[in-house]
Enzyme design. Structure first.
Site, PDB file in Angstrom:
ATOM      1  N   CYS A  10      58.225  33.855 -11.362  1.00  0.00           N
ATOM      2  CA  CYS A  10      57.325  32.568 -11.676  1.00  0.00           C
ATOM      3  C   CYS A  10      56.933  32.914 -13.072  1.00  0.00           C
ATOM      4  CB  CYS A  10      56.009  32.611 -10.672  1.00  0.00           C
ATOM      5  SG  CYS A  10      55.066  34.126 -10.819  1.00  0.00           S
ATOM      6  N   ASN A  13      54.238  36.439 -13.426  1.00  0.00           N
ATOM      7  CA  ASN A  13      54.478  37.516 -12.361  1.00  0.00           C
ATOM      8  C   ASN A  13      53.019  38.255 -11.851  1.00  0.00           C
ATOM      9  OD1 ASN A  13      56.008  40.751 -12.205  1.00  0.00           O
ATOM     10  ND2 ASN A  13      56.041  39.141 -10.515  1.00  0.00           N
ATOM     11  N   CYS A  15      50.764  35.863  -9.911  1.00  0.00           N
ATOM     12  CA  CYS A  15      50.541  35.084  -8.670  1.00  0.00           C
ATOM     13  C   CYS A  15      51.372  34.705  -7.683  1.00  0.00           C
ATOM     14  CB  CYS A  15      49.910  33.567  -9.160  1.00  0.00           C
ATOM     15  SG  CYS A  15      48.561  33.828 -10.281  1.00  0.00           S
ATOM     16  N   ARG A  16      52.254  33.765  -8.096  1.00  0.00           N
ATOM     17  CA  ARG A  16      53.298  33.208  -6.902  1.00  0.00           C
ATOM     18  C   ARG A  16      54.266  34.272  -6.730  1.00  0.00           C
ATOM     19  NH1 ARG A  16      54.849  27.963 -10.303  1.00  0.00           N
ATOM     20  NH2 ARG A  16      54.529  29.287 -11.946  1.00  0.00           N
ATOM     21  N   SER A  17      54.927  34.850  -7.718  1.00  0.00           N
ATOM     22  CA  SER A  17      56.047  35.625  -7.298  1.00  0.00           C
ATOM     23  C   SER A  17      55.928  37.040  -6.729  1.00  0.00           C
ATOM     24  CB  SER A  17      57.111  35.931  -8.574  1.00  0.00           C
ATOM     25  OG  SER A  17      56.275  36.623  -9.730  1.00  0.00           O
ATOM     26  N   ASP A 124      51.500  26.160  -9.343  1.00  0.00           N
ATOM     27  CA  ASP A 124      50.954  27.488 -10.115  1.00  0.00           C
ATOM     28  C   ASP A 124      49.541  27.343  -9.773  1.00  0.00           C
ATOM     29  OD1 ASP A 124      49.820  29.277 -11.591  1.00  0.00           O
ATOM     30  OD2 ASP A 124      51.019  29.025 -13.385  1.00  0.00           O
TER      31      ASP A 124
END
Length: 153
Positions: A10, A13, A15-17, A124
Site C-alpha cells: 500500500c 505500510n 494500514c492496508r498492507s 485507504d
C-alpha cells in the site's frame, strides 16, 4: 523447491498492507502452506513504525495480531525476490509498475483474487473512522481466500 513469496503493498505500510499480510499469514498457516509473506509501502512515510492503532484494534478484534510488524518501503530487490507483488489500489499499482522493470508481470491488484470485490481497490482507511478498517479487513480476507486457492501447493 523454491517457496512461493508474496508481497502486499500500500502507500505507507501501516494500514492496508500489514492487515493483508496478517490475514494471509494466518490463513496460509491454517492450511499448512509454507510461504514467504511480507508487506511494504511505496512511500517512506512510516518506515520502522508499527501498524496504525486502528488497524491493530480491528485486527485484534477479529483474532489477528499484527503488532510486531514494522513499516518498510518497497526496494528494488523486492521485484526479484517476490513471486506476487500485490497492490492495494490503482495508484500503488502504477507506482509499482514503474519500478518493476522486467518484473512487471508480478505486479497486480490484490483484489483480483477476491470473489466479492474483484478488480476493485482497497480504500485507504487512514483519514476515516473505524468502519473503514472493518471494510479493509473484509476485503483482504476475501482476497486471501482466492489467492490461497490459486497458489496452494
Amino acid at each position: 523447491m523454491k517457496q512461493t513469496s508474496i508481497l502486499f503493498v500500500c502507500m505507507g505500510n501501516i494500514c492496508r498492507s500489514p492487515m493483508a499480510e496478517g490475514v494471509f499469514t494466518r490463513k496460509a498457516r491454517a492450511v499448512g502452506a509454507e510461504l514467504i509473506i511480507d508487506s511494504a509501502g511505496t512511500h517512506d512515510y512510516h518506515i520502522g513504525e508499527p501498524p496504525d492503532q486502528r488497524a491493530q484494534h480491528t485486527m485484534r478484534q477479529a483474532g489477528y495480531d499484527i503488532a510486531s510488524l514494522r513499516g518498510r518501503q518497497v526496494c528494488q530487490s523486492d521485484f526479484e525476490k517476490f513471486d506476487y507483488i500485490l497492490a492495494m489500489d490503482e495508484a500503488n499499482l502504477q507506482n509499482l509498475q514503474k519500478l518493476a522493470g522486467e518484473h512487471a508481470n508480478k505486479v497486480q491488484l490484490y483484489l483480483n483474487y477476491s470473489n466479492q470485490f474483484f478488480g476493485m481497490s482497497v480504500p485507504d482507511p487512514y483519514y476515516g473512522g473505524n468502519q473503514g478498517f472493518a471494510q479493509v479487513l473484509a476485503m483482504v480476507e476475501d482476497a486471501a481466500d482466492g489467492l490461497l486457492q490459486k497458489i496452494k501447493p
